[in-house]
Design a protein around this motif. Structure first.
Motif: not given
Ligand code: HEC
Length: 159
Positions: A75-90, A144-152
């Motif tokens: 979206x206008x914010x770029x491309x975000x991904x819902x992170x791995x919370x299992x790794x984050x918390x560990x 960041x905005x303007x970069x095209x994601x390679x995955x879905x």
């Protein structure tokens, strides 16, 4: 003799206090983990942070929850991904988790909901995710905005 008896009695008292304290602490830890599990379920964290969860109507085994997703949100914010919370918390202390939960995050992360969550609820979620243990790979990095994601990616229109 008398003082030896007293010392023994005091020691016995200490031991019985310890013995009583242990199950109570374990019980409250178990309760906190159960509450975290409940909150994760009702707050919809799995919908984005667990691959296939929303699409399957929640039919993903609990051992695979919150491992993050490769699906991008563009979206206008770029491309975000819902992170791995299992790794984050560990890799975080509870204090660091609380700070992260209070910090700014990009859409479509429901940041306002997390910011309104009570501290004890955030702690329960931390305990719950920690109890699941680390699993999976890190999600792709933010683009960041303007970069095209390679995955879905789900593409949001400009508001
Ligand atoms: C609608 C999808 C969605 C839902 C629902 C959702 N998240 Fe997120 N979450 C995201 C996205 C996308 C990001 C990445 C945001 C960014 O890059 O700024 C994110 C990031 C995070 C982060 C930061 C991750 C990091 O690596 O620093 C935390 C912590 C987090 N979410 C926790 C939660 C919790 C807890 C819930 C449930 C209360 C939840 N999320 C629900 C999409 C979602």
């Amino acid at each position: 003799m008398r003082s030896a008896l007293l010392a023994a009695a005091a020691a016995a008292l200490c031991v019985s206090t310890l013995v009583q304290a242990a199950p109570a602490t374990q019980q409250s830890a178990a309760k906190q983990i159960e509450r975290g599990r409940y909150l994760v379920r009702i707050a919809g964290c799995n919908d984005c942070h667990t691959p296939g969860y929303a699409a399957s109507g929640g039919k993903v085994a609990e051992k695979d929850w919150l491992v993050g997703d490769r699906l991008g949100f563009s979206g206008p914010w770029g491309t975000t991904y819902a992170g791995n919370l299992r790794l984050l918390v560990s890799q975080m202390t509870q204090q660091q988790w609380l700070a992260r939960a209070r910090s700014e995050m990009r859409p479509p992360m429901p940041t306002p909901s997390l910011h309104h969550m009570r501290q004890d609820d955030l702690k329960a979620i931390y305990r719950y995710i920690a109890s699941l243990g680390p699993k999976g790979e890190p999600a792709p990095a933010y683009l960041p905005p303007g970069s095209v994601p390679t995955g879905p990616a789900v593409v949001f229109p400009n508001p």
